[in-house]
Design a protein around this motif. Structure first.
Motif, short mmCIF file in Angstrom:
data_model
loop_
_atom_site.label_atom_id
_atom_site.label_comp_id
_atom_site.label_asym_id
_atom_site.label_seq_id
_atom_site.Cartn_x
_atom_site.Cartn_y
_atom_site.Cartn_z
N HIS A 30 0.89 -1.48 -0.02
CA HIS A 30 0.06 0.03 -0.02
C HIS A 30 0.92 1.25 0.19
O HIS A 30 0.41 2.39 -0.56
CB HIS A 30 -0.73 -0.07 1.01
N HIS A 31 1.97 1.39 0.54
CA HIS A 31 2.99 2.42 0.59
C HIS A 31 4.42 1.90 0.89
O HIS A 31 5.09 1.92 2.04
CB HIS A 31 2.68 3.17 1.72
N LEU A 32 4.89 1.11 -0.20
CA LEU A 32 6.23 0.52 -0.22
C LEU A 32 7.30 1.70 -0.79
O LEU A 32 7.30 2.42 -1.68
CB LEU A 32 6.22 -0.60 -1.20
N GLU A 33 8.32 1.67 0.28
CA GLU A 33 9.44 2.83 -0.02
C GLU A 33 10.52 2.07 -0.91
O GLU A 33 10.76 1.08 -0.43
CB GLU A 33 10.06 3.25 1.54
N ILE A 34 10.72 2.91 -1.88
CA ILE A 34 11.83 2.23 -3.07
C ILE A 34 12.89 3.14 -2.97
O ILE A 34 12.60 4.41 -3.54
CB ILE A 34 10.85 2.33 -4.32
N PRO A 35 13.99 2.89 -2.65
CA PRO A 35 15.14 3.78 -2.97
C PRO A 35 15.50 3.79 -4.49
O PRO A 35 15.35 2.65 -5.15
CB PRO A 35 16.30 3.00 -2.11
N TYR A 36 15.98 4.84 -5.00
CA TYR A 36 16.42 4.78 -6.53
C TYR A 36 17.57 5.65 -6.45
O TYR A 36 17.55 6.95 -6.15
CB TYR A 36 15.01 5.33 -7.10
N PRO A 37 18.23 5.30 -7.36
CA PRO A 37 19.56 6.24 -7.64
C PRO A 37 19.34 7.15 -8.54
O PRO A 37 18.69 6.91 -9.50
CB PRO A 37 20.84 4.98 -8.51
N GLY A 38 19.44 8.57 -8.28
CA GLY A 38 19.13 9.55 -8.77
C GLY A 38 17.76 10.15 -8.72
O GLY A 38 17.02 9.86 -7.76
N ARG A 64 1.93 3.96 -10.43
CA ARG A 64 1.71 3.88 -9.00
C ARG A 64 2.95 4.14 -8.09
O ARG A 64 2.91 3.96 -7.13
CB ARG A 64 1.30 2.38 -8.88
N TRP A 65 3.90 4.89 -8.89
CA TRP A 65 5.02 5.59 -8.27
C TRP A 65 4.91 7.03 -7.92
O TRP A 65 4.09 7.80 -8.49
CB TRP A 65 6.27 5.44 -8.85
N HIS A 66 4.98 7.38 -6.45
CA HIS A 66 4.84 8.59 -6.04
C HIS A 66 6.05 9.29 -5.47
O HIS A 66 6.73 8.51 -4.70
CB HIS A 66 3.61 8.80 -5.40
N ALA A 67 6.23 10.53 -5.60
CA ALA A 67 7.52 11.22 -4.90
C ALA A 67 7.18 11.73 -3.67
O ALA A 67 8.12 12.05 -2.81
CB ALA A 67 7.82 12.51 -6.00
N GLU A 68 5.79 11.89 -3.40
CA GLU A 68 5.38 12.47 -2.07
C GLU A 68 5.52 11.63 -1.08
O GLU A 68 5.05 10.32 -1.34
CB GLU A 68 4.10 13.10 -2.24
N LYS A 69 6.10 11.60 0.20
CA LYS A 69 6.00 10.66 1.11
C LYS A 69 4.59 10.52 1.83
O LYS A 69 4.36 11.66 2.33
CB LYS A 69 7.36 11.01 2.28
N PRO A 70 4.06 9.53 2.38
CA PRO A 70 3.14 9.33 3.05
C PRO A 70 3.43 10.05 4.44
O PRO A 70 4.30 9.97 4.99
CB PRO A 70 2.78 7.83 3.25
N GLY A 71 2.26 10.58 4.89
CA GLY A 71 2.30 11.25 6.48
C GLY A 71 2.57 10.33 7.49
O GLY A 71 2.19 9.08 7.45
N GLU A 72 3.32 10.64 8.42
CA GLU A 72 3.81 9.88 9.53
C GLU A 72 2.40 9.48 10.35
O GLU A 72 2.46 8.40 10.87
CB GLU A 72 4.76 10.50 10.44
N ASP A 73 1.27 10.20 10.22
CA ASP A 73 0.04 10.04 11.24
C ASP A 73 -0.75 8.96 10.52
O ASP A 73 -1.64 8.50 11.35
CB ASP A 73 -0.52 11.40 11.26
N LEU A 74 -0.51 8.47 9.30
CA LEU A 74 -1.28 7.75 8.56
C LEU A 74 -0.64 6.28 8.96
O LEU A 74 0.42 6.04 8.84
CB LEU A 74 -1.03 7.77 7.07
N ILE A 75 -1.69 5.43 9.38
CA ILE A 75 -1.41 3.90 9.67
C ILE A 75 -1.11 3.02 8.36
O ILE A 75 0.11 2.43 8.57
CB ILE A 75 -2.40 3.46 10.54
N ASP A 76 -2.06 3.09 7.45
CA ASP A 76 -2.08 2.39 6.43
C ASP A 76 -2.36 3.29 5.28
O ASP A 76 -3.60 3.32 4.88
CB ASP A 76 -3.07 1.18 6.44
N ALA A 77 -1.45 3.93 4.81
CA ALA A 77 -1.73 5.10 3.50
C ALA A 77 -1.67 4.17 2.37
O ALA A 77 -1.07 3.56 1.84
CB ALA A 77 -0.36 6.05 3.88
N VAL A 78 -2.75 5.04 1.52
CA VAL A 78 -2.96 4.64 0.06
C VAL A 78 -3.09 5.80 -0.86
O VAL A 78 -3.33 6.86 -0.11
CB VAL A 78 -4.02 3.61 -0.18
N TRP A 79 -2.59 5.86 -1.98
CA TRP A 79 -2.68 6.86 -2.86
C TRP A 79 -4.11 7.29 -3.23
O TRP A 79 -4.72 6.14 -3.90
CB TRP A 79 -1.47 6.90 -4.00
#
Length: 169
Positions: free
Chosen positions: A35-43, A53-68
Motif C-alpha cells: 500500500h505504501h512501499l518505500e523504494i530507493p532509487y539512484p538519482g 503507481r510510483w509517487h514522489a510524495e512521502k506518506p504522512g507519519e500520522d497515517l497507519i495504512d496509507a494509500v494513494w
C-alpha cells in the motif's frame, strides 16, 4: 549487459551519495506493505517519468495504512483503526441508532393509538353492560310478581275443595 549498467549506476550513486526515495502504492493489494512501499532509487525522476503507481510524495507519519488517492492526488488513510475511520464508524452507528429511535417512537405512537381504540371499545362495552343492568333492574320486580302469582293461588278451586271434603270423610 543490464547487470553491468546496474553496477555502474550503483557505483555512481555510491560515489555521488545521491539516492532518492519513491513510494509505490497498490491500494487493491491484500498485502499491506504494497500500500505504501518505500523504494530507493539512484538519482531523481521527474513526475512525468515516474512509473505507474510510483509517487514522489512521502506518506504522512500520522497515517497507519496509507494509500494513494487519485482524486485528491495525496495519501489517505486506509486503516479501519485510524481516527477518521473510527469517526466514520461512530457516525454510521449514530445514524443507525437514530433510525432505531425513530422506529421506536413511531411504534410507541401507534401503540398509544391502538390503546385509545381499545379504551373506547371497552367504554362502549361498559355502557352496554350498564344499560343491560338497568333493563334487568326493571324486569326483576315484574318477574318476582309473576312468580308469586303462579305459586300462590288467589282463590281455591271448587274441585280442590271437593277433594278435601271427600278425603276427610
Amino acid at each position: 549487459m543490464e547487470a553491468e549498467n546496474f553496477l555502474d549506476l550503483l557505483k555512481q550513486v555510491v560515489a555521488d551519495g545521491k539516492i532518492s526515495f519513491y513510494y509505490y502504492c497498490d491500494p487493491t493489494s491484500p498485502i499491506t506493505a504494497l500500500h505504501h512501499l518505500e523504494i530507493p532509487y539512484p538519482g531523481e525522476l521527474s513526475p512525468v517519468d515516474l512509473p505507474y503507481r510510483w509517487h514522489a510524495e512521502k506518506p504522512g507519519e500520522d497515517l497507519i495504512d496509507a494509500v494513494w488517492d487519485d482524486d485528491s492526488h495525496s495519501w489517505i488513510e486506509n486503516s479501519d483503526k485510524s481516527q477518521p475511520a473510527l469517526i466514520a464508524k461512530l457516525q454510521a452507528s449514530n445514524a443507525a441508532m437514530q433510525k432505531k429511535m425513530e422506529n421506536y417512537e413511531a411504534a410507541k405512537i401507534k401503540g398509544a393509538q391502538n390503546n385509545d381504540k381499545i379504551v373506547q371499545a371497552l367504554s362502549g362495552v361498559q355502557k352496554g353492560q350498564a344499560q343491560t343492568t338497568a333493563v334487568l333492574a326493571q324486569l326483576v320486580p315484574m318477574v318476582q310478581q309473576l312468580s308469586k302469582s303462579v305459586n300462590t293461588p288467589d282463590k281455591p278451586n271448587a274441585a280442590d275443595e271437593t277433594k278435601k271434603k271427600e278425603g276427610a270423610e
